[in-house]
Scaffold this motif. Structure first.
Motif, short mmCIF file in Angstrom:
data_model
loop_
_atom_site.label_atom_id
_atom_site.label_comp_id
_atom_site.label_asym_id
_atom_site.label_seq_id
_atom_site.Cartn_x
_atom_site.Cartn_y
_atom_site.Cartn_z
N LEU A 80 0.86 -1.17 0.00
CA LEU A 80 0.00 0.00 0.00
C LEU A 80 0.90 1.23 0.00
CD1 LEU A 80 -2.98 0.97 0.11
CD2 LEU A 80 -2.64 1.28 2.58
N GLN A 81 0.94 1.91 -1.13
CA GLN A 81 1.68 3.17 -1.24
C GLN A 81 0.73 4.30 -0.84
OE1 GLN A 81 4.99 3.83 -2.07
NE2 GLN A 81 4.46 5.92 -1.46
N MET A 82 1.10 5.03 0.19
CA MET A 82 0.25 6.10 0.70
C MET A 82 0.96 7.44 0.50
SD MET A 82 -1.20 4.36 4.21
CE MET A 82 0.41 4.32 5.00
N ASN A 83 0.35 8.30 -0.27
CA ASN A 83 0.89 9.64 -0.56
C ASN A 83 -0.06 10.70 -0.01
OD1 ASN A 83 3.02 8.41 -2.01
ND2 ASN A 83 1.82 8.47 -3.91
N SER A 84 0.45 11.91 0.11
CA SER A 84 -0.35 13.05 0.58
C SER A 84 -1.07 12.70 1.87
CB SER A 84 -1.35 13.48 -0.50
OG SER A 84 -0.68 13.82 -1.69
N LEU A 85 -0.35 12.14 2.81
CA LEU A 85 -0.98 11.67 4.04
C LEU A 85 -1.52 12.83 4.87
CD1 LEU A 85 1.53 8.84 4.87
CD2 LEU A 85 -0.94 8.56 4.74
N LYS A 86 -2.62 12.56 5.56
CA LYS A 86 -3.30 13.54 6.39
C LYS A 86 -3.36 13.03 7.83
CE LYS A 86 -6.43 14.49 2.50
NZ LYS A 86 -7.84 14.52 2.06
N PRO A 87 -3.49 13.93 8.78
CA PRO A 87 -3.60 13.48 10.18
C PRO A 87 -4.75 12.48 10.39
CG PRO A 87 -3.14 15.82 10.13
CD PRO A 87 -3.37 15.39 8.70
N GLU A 88 -5.82 12.61 9.63
CA GLU A 88 -6.95 11.69 9.79
C GLU A 88 -6.66 10.30 9.23
OE1 GLU A 88 -6.98 14.78 8.43
OE2 GLU A 88 -8.38 14.89 6.73
N ASP A 89 -5.50 10.12 8.59
CA ASP A 89 -5.09 8.77 8.17
C ASP A 89 -4.43 8.01 9.31
OD1 ASP A 89 -4.07 10.24 5.06
OD2 ASP A 89 -5.87 9.01 5.41
N THR A 90 -4.21 8.67 10.43
CA THR A 90 -3.60 8.01 11.59
C THR A 90 -4.47 6.86 12.06
OG1 THR A 90 -2.45 10.01 12.32
CG2 THR A 90 -2.88 8.32 13.98
N ALA A 91 -3.87 5.67 12.15
CA ALA A 91 -4.61 4.47 12.52
C ALA A 91 -3.64 3.29 12.58
CB ALA A 91 -5.72 4.18 11.51
N VAL A 92 -4.14 2.18 13.08
CA VAL A 92 -3.43 0.90 12.91
C VAL A 92 -3.93 0.30 11.60
CG1 VAL A 92 -2.99 -1.39 13.83
CG2 VAL A 92 -3.22 0.56 15.40
N TYR A 93 -3.01 -0.05 10.74
CA TYR A 93 -3.34 -0.60 9.43
C TYR A 93 -3.15 -2.12 9.46
CZ TYR A 93 -3.82 3.98 7.35
OH TYR A 93 -4.27 5.25 7.04
N TYR A 94 -4.18 -2.82 9.02
CA TYR A 94 -4.19 -4.28 9.04
C TYR A 94 -4.25 -4.83 7.62
CZ TYR A 94 -5.46 -3.83 13.98
OH TYR A 94 -5.48 -3.52 15.32
N CYS A 95 -3.50 -5.89 7.41
CA CYS A 95 -3.54 -6.61 6.15
C CYS A 95 -4.52 -7.78 6.27
CB CYS A 95 -2.15 -7.13 5.82
SG CYS A 95 -2.05 -8.14 4.34
N ASN A 96 -5.24 -8.01 5.21
CA ASN A 96 -6.18 -9.13 5.15
C ASN A 96 -5.92 -9.92 3.88
OD1 ASN A 96 -8.97 -9.88 3.69
ND2 ASN A 96 -9.15 -10.30 5.88
N ALA A 97 -5.92 -11.23 3.99
CA ALA A 97 -5.71 -12.07 2.81
C ALA A 97 -6.66 -13.26 2.85
CB ALA A 97 -4.26 -12.54 2.76
N GLU A 98 -7.27 -13.52 1.71
CA GLU A 98 -8.15 -14.68 1.57
C GLU A 98 -7.30 -15.85 1.08
OE1 GLU A 98 -11.53 -14.69 2.12
OE2 GLU A 98 -11.49 -12.61 2.79
N ILE A 99 -7.04 -16.80 1.99
CA ILE A 99 -6.06 -17.85 1.73
C ILE A 99 -6.67 -19.23 1.89
CG2 ILE A 99 -3.89 -18.88 2.56
CD1 ILE A 99 -3.03 -16.06 3.42
N THR A 100 -6.30 -20.11 0.97
CA THR A 100 -6.59 -21.54 1.12
C THR A 100 -5.28 -22.22 1.47
OG1 THR A 100 -8.33 -21.36 -0.57
CG2 THR A 100 -7.56 -23.57 0.02
N SER A 101 -5.24 -22.87 2.62
CA SER A 101 -4.02 -23.57 3.02
C SER A 101 -3.95 -24.92 2.33
CB SER A 101 -3.97 -23.73 4.53
OG SER A 101 -4.78 -24.82 4.93
N ILE A 102 -2.78 -25.54 2.40
CA ILE A 102 -2.62 -26.84 1.77
C ILE A 102 -3.37 -27.92 2.54
CG2 ILE A 102 -0.37 -26.22 0.82
CD1 ILE A 102 0.89 -28.00 2.98
#
Length: 121
Positions: A80-102
């Motif tokens: 995630l490339q984030m440009n022109s960041l603003k104070p309201e972008d302050t947060a904990v950012y979480y990654c989510n992935a839809e995965i099928t395990s073996i």
């Protein structure tokens, strides 16, 4: 076991840029959609951007035009490339992935532990 690990958060001044990375690893059969969500203090977790396995992207009004999501399927990684960041972008950012395990034929959602992004004014 499957793991999803984010990196790249930090402190940046308003108007600055950050690049988040998220790598999935372990006993992976396949990965479908991957995405980024964020949660600010006292607020619900919200979508930032998502990307399909084929590269189709989806942004929210708050991220469109400033953020770019991309992925490297060979590395099981989403960015995630984030440009022109603003104070309201302050947060904990979480990654989510839809995965099928073996070990399964059922796809499920995996979440990372989160990475803090702080934008100062």
């Amino acid at each position: 076991q499957v793991q999803v690990v984010e990196s790249g958060g930090g402190l940046v001044q308003a108007g600055g840029s950050l690049r988040l990375s998220c790598a999935a690893s372990g006993m992976i059969r396949s990965i479908n959609d991957m995405g980024w969500y964020r949660q600010a203090p006292g607020k619900q977790r919200e979508l930032v951007a998502r990307i399909t396995g084929g590269g189709n992207t989806n942004y929210t009004d708050s991220s469109k035009g400033r953020f770019t999501i991309s992925r490297d399927n060979a590395k099981n990684t989403v960015y995630l490339q984030m440009n022109s960041l603003k104070p309201e972008d302050t947060a904990v950012y979480y990654c989510n992935a839809e995965i099928t395990s073996i070990y399964s034929t059922v796809r499920r959602a995996y979440w990372g532990q989160g990475t803090q992004v702080t934008v100062s004014s």
